[in-house]
Design a protein around this motif. Sequence first.
Motif, mmCIF file in Angstrom:
data_model
loop_
_atom_site.group_PDB
_atom_site.id
_atom_site.type_symbol
_atom_site.label_atom_id
_atom_site.label_comp_id
_atom_site.label_asym_id
_atom_site.label_seq_id
_atom_site.Cartn_x
_atom_site.Cartn_y
_atom_site.Cartn_z
ATOM 1 N N LYS A 72 125.496 86.023 -13.685
ATOM 2 C CA LYS A 72 125.488 84.726 -12.994
ATOM 3 C C LYS A 72 126.907 84.237 -12.747
ATOM 4 C CE LYS A 72 123.491 80.096 -13.204
ATOM 5 N NZ LYS A 72 122.672 79.135 -13.998
ATOM 6 N N ALA A 73 127.800 84.444 -13.718
ATOM 7 C CA ALA A 73 129.191 84.038 -13.545
ATOM 8 C C ALA A 73 129.833 84.789 -12.389
ATOM 9 C CB ALA A 73 129.967 84.275 -14.837
ATOM 10 N N MET A 74 129.534 86.073 -12.282
ATOM 11 C CA MET A 74 130.090 86.874 -11.186
ATOM 12 C C MET A 74 129.586 86.368 -9.837
ATOM 13 S SD MET A 74 129.842 91.007 -10.685
ATOM 14 C CE MET A 74 130.335 91.206 -12.398
ATOM 15 N N GLU A 75 128.311 86.029 -9.772
ATOM 16 C CA GLU A 75 127.740 85.531 -8.516
ATOM 17 C C GLU A 75 128.355 84.193 -8.124
ATOM 18 O OE1 GLU A 75 123.600 85.401 -9.380
ATOM 19 O OE2 GLU A 75 123.327 87.586 -9.276
ATOM 20 N N ARG A 76 128.581 83.319 -9.088
ATOM 21 C CA ARG A 76 129.183 82.028 -8.792
ATOM 22 C C ARG A 76 130.648 82.189 -8.371
ATOM 23 N NH1 ARG A 76 126.801 77.290 -10.501
ATOM 24 N NH2 ARG A 76 128.858 76.370 -10.876
ATOM 25 N N GLN A 77 131.358 83.103 -9.005
ATOM 26 C CA GLN A 77 132.753 83.319 -8.641
ATOM 27 C C GLN A 77 132.891 83.881 -7.231
ATOM 28 O OE1 GLN A 77 133.943 85.734 -11.993
ATOM 29 N NE2 GLN A 77 134.939 84.012 -13.016
ATOM 30 N N GLU A 78 131.921 84.664 -6.791
ATOM 31 C CA GLU A 78 131.971 85.225 -5.441
ATOM 32 C C GLU A 78 131.879 84.158 -4.359
ATOM 33 O OE1 GLU A 78 128.868 88.085 -5.377
ATOM 34 O OE2 GLU A 78 130.041 89.653 -6.407
ATOM 35 N N VAL A 79 131.285 83.017 -4.704
ATOM 36 C CA VAL A 79 131.180 81.918 -3.730
ATOM 37 C C VAL A 79 132.157 80.790 -4.071
ATOM 38 C CG1 VAL A 79 128.807 82.460 -3.108
ATOM 39 C CG2 VAL A 79 129.261 80.868 -5.007
ATOM 40 N N GLY A 80 133.142 81.091 -4.927
ATOM 41 C CA GLY A 80 134.196 80.131 -5.224
ATOM 42 C C GLY A 80 133.851 79.091 -6.264
ATOM 43 N N LYS A 81 132.836 79.342 -7.067
ATOM 44 C CA LYS A 81 132.452 78.394 -8.119
ATOM 45 C C LYS A 81 132.810 78.952 -9.490
ATOM 46 C CE LYS A 81 128.527 76.410 -5.588
ATOM 47 N NZ LYS A 81 127.066 76.125 -5.645
ATOM 48 N N ARG A 141 120.922 88.273 -22.902
ATOM 49 C CA ARG A 141 121.392 86.950 -22.481
ATOM 50 C C ARG A 141 122.850 87.006 -22.050
ATOM 51 N NH1 ARG A 141 122.026 81.417 -26.074
ATOM 52 N NH2 ARG A 141 122.698 80.101 -24.332
ATOM 53 N N ALA A 142 123.663 87.745 -22.811
ATOM 54 C CA ALA A 142 125.071 87.877 -22.440
ATOM 55 C C ALA A 142 125.216 88.532 -21.076
ATOM 56 C CB ALA A 142 125.806 88.698 -23.500
ATOM 57 N N SER A 143 124.389 89.529 -20.800
ATOM 58 C CA SER A 143 124.439 90.214 -19.503
ATOM 59 C C SER A 143 124.055 89.267 -18.375
ATOM 60 C CB SER A 143 123.498 91.420 -19.527
ATOM 61 O OG SER A 143 123.502 92.076 -18.289
ATOM 62 N N ARG A 144 123.030 88.445 -18.603
ATOM 63 C CA ARG A 144 122.620 87.481 -17.566
ATOM 64 C C ARG A 144 123.728 86.466 -17.299
ATOM 65 N NH1 ARG A 144 117.617 87.584 -20.412
ATOM 66 N NH2 ARG A 144 118.129 85.586 -21.395
ATOM 67 N N PHE A 189 149.233 76.339 -14.381
ATOM 68 C CA PHE A 189 148.241 76.704 -15.378
ATOM 69 C C PHE A 189 147.605 78.037 -15.003
ATOM 70 C CE2 PHE A 189 147.699 73.030 -18.126
ATOM 71 C CZ PHE A 189 148.270 72.003 -17.402
ATOM 72 N N GLN A 190 147.297 78.821 -16.013
ATOM 73 C CA GLN A 190 146.450 79.988 -15.838
ATOM 74 C C GLN A 190 145.144 79.724 -16.573
ATOM 75 O OE1 GLN A 190 148.188 84.050 -15.876
ATOM 76 N NE2 GLN A 190 150.009 83.056 -16.748
ATOM 77 N N TYR A 191 144.010 80.027 -15.894
ATOM 78 C CA TYR A 191 142.701 79.735 -16.455
ATOM 79 C C TYR A 191 141.922 81.031 -16.660
ATOM 80 C CZ TYR A 191 143.888 75.058 -14.774
ATOM 81 O OH TYR A 191 144.520 73.866 -14.542
ATOM 82 N N PHE A 192 141.176 81.082 -17.776
ATOM 83 C CA PHE A 192 140.421 82.272 -18.124
ATOM 84 C C PHE A 192 139.036 81.836 -18.605
ATOM 85 C CE2 PHE A 192 144.893 82.618 -19.140
ATOM 86 C CZ PHE A 192 145.292 83.723 -18.405
ATOM 87 N N THR A 193 138.025 82.047 -17.775
ATOM 88 C CA THR A 193 136.674 81.627 -18.142
ATOM 89 C C THR A 193 136.098 82.571 -19.195
ATOM 90 O OG1 THR A 193 135.734 82.876 -16.296
ATOM 91 C CG2 THR A 193 136.254 80.557 -15.900
ATOM 92 N N PHE A 194 135.231 82.038 -20.035
ATOM 93 C CA PHE A 194 134.701 82.798 -21.167
ATOM 94 C C PHE A 194 133.954 84.069 -20.756
ATOM 95 C CE2 PHE A 194 134.611 78.434 -23.328
ATOM 96 C CZ PHE A 194 135.858 78.626 -23.882
ATOM 97 N N PRO A 195 133.078 84.052 -19.718
ATOM 98 C CA PRO A 195 132.350 85.280 -19.389
ATOM 99 C C PRO A 195 133.249 86.424 -18.938
ATOM 100 C CG PRO A 195 131.257 83.365 -18.441
ATOM 101 C CD PRO A 195 132.589 82.899 -18.939
ATOM 102 N N ASN A 196 134.484 86.118 -18.531
ATOM 103 C CA ASN A 196 135.392 87.177 -18.090
ATOM 104 C C ASN A 196 136.115 87.862 -19.247
ATOM 105 O OD1 ASN A 196 134.872 87.020 -15.329
ATOM 106 N ND2 ASN A 196 136.348 85.373 -15.032
#
Length: 534
Positions: free
Chosen positions: A316-325, A309-312, A290-297
Amino acid sequence: MRSTVVPCFDRQKMHRMALTVILFIIFQNSYAQLIPHERYELEIKSSDNGFTIVPLDANGISLIRERNKFQDGKKQWELILLDDKLHENWATNLSVDSDFNLVGYEITPDFLFYLFTKGDTDSNEFIIIQLNYHDNSLREFRIEHEFKFRITHFSVAGQNPIFGGYISLEPAVLHFDLATETLKVIPGFFLKDTELLDLNVNQNQTFNALLIERSSIEQRHLVMKTFDANGNLLLEDYIEIEQNINILNGKTSSLKREELIILGTYTEGVSNEAIGLYSIFVDPFSEQSFQYFTFPNLAHFLDYLPPKRASRIRQKAMERQEVGKSPDYKANLNLVRIEETKEGFYLLSEVYDPSNGGAPPVWNNRNSYYNYGSSPYSYNNPLSTRNQGAPYPYNSFSDNENFKVLETVLTLFNGNGTIVWDNSLKMEDVKRFTLEPSSDFTIRKELIFLGYKKENEIIVSTSSLEYEPEIDTVKIPLRSSTESVRYESDQDTGLRYWYPNYLFTWGYQSIRDYEAKAEDPVRYVFYINKFETE
């Protein structure tokens, strides 16, 4: 004395940049428009039932509605055929047993199939009316079986109707041989805790059945089965789903390209809302991933939200991805259709917000339990909105709920299954009582038109794979400049792809003609307007 060298651009480079800017400006200013063409009108009464509209490619459009009339104990249905200029060229009345409802339809290159079932949910009798839309000949087929079948999907492979649904809580697929008028149950589907996601006919008249096991979060599979037009199994593929990944829905392509791809939405853990899109190719002879593509990306998925709101959300998505979430932003996404081109696979989806309440729409008085639409797109197949008939709670809603449609989203998956482009269009004040799609798109050369209908206007976003979108508003013209719209129904209306380079819109209006000499200058109409992309 130290000299300072001031950097400057290479002359040729400057010329290339200037040319690029000029071409960009020309491209933006010369963006093609939706050009209005013919308009069809039919005067109606407020008590009339709404039309089910089936585009027949360049052969025209079919209209059918239930009439409030009976003959010899049978319900009367009005059937009208329009040509590609929206001229009425044939009309007739169909007589159907009064306890049968129109729940679906499908088109092939020569025939239009209307599906009626006895009752609204589980049924043991079907009626198929086959219309040859070239010579206007009609045939009726009655299908009876001993079990109660809750139908959720309807397709035609070759000339054989295929029905997908449930017997009790277990998925089943039925095959009806039109030549011999025999019905058979295709083996291999009575699986416990399994859901039928998609039933789709391929370009070569084979058909795909896509299922998902929901018995265990630890070991689940997407199950892909492909059959020939006679219901013989050609391919079977079990695709293992990773732990903690929850596949919410899925659609298959139609082999217009050589690859067969599955596209859909997913989430993590137990949730009804998606965190992104997935893609996977069908290949039973090798391991698939599977290939996955999250909406904020995605570049434009969050465009319907306020910019801050979109920027926030992205931050937040970038910060969570940096820690593997994974990002915690989620959305409800309805899959509309897949379009296969030389660039890859375009997936049209709509973001919606379910909410309770609301009365039945004024103009849509059908008794059909299911949504409606037209082939070859899944949204056109009324039963493919599985949320209406599937026995599982994923993205399912009750009859008294309505939906606020927030945005239409178009994503392009390349030949490797990776998203390489996306666009979206915010949809304002669009509410529906079913998950009937409200938007559509078409592609003309390098230009991609994505639009929806709002009152008596078309909102369209025109873009390409190289240039950012430009949004325009196109008025839906009336027959005369002396007319004006007094009221436009916000239900049973929309924008649809018709055939290459053409879209159409439809709806219900009350129109006042200021120069009319009749006693009442106001008329109530059902209308269709044709638009060309230029």
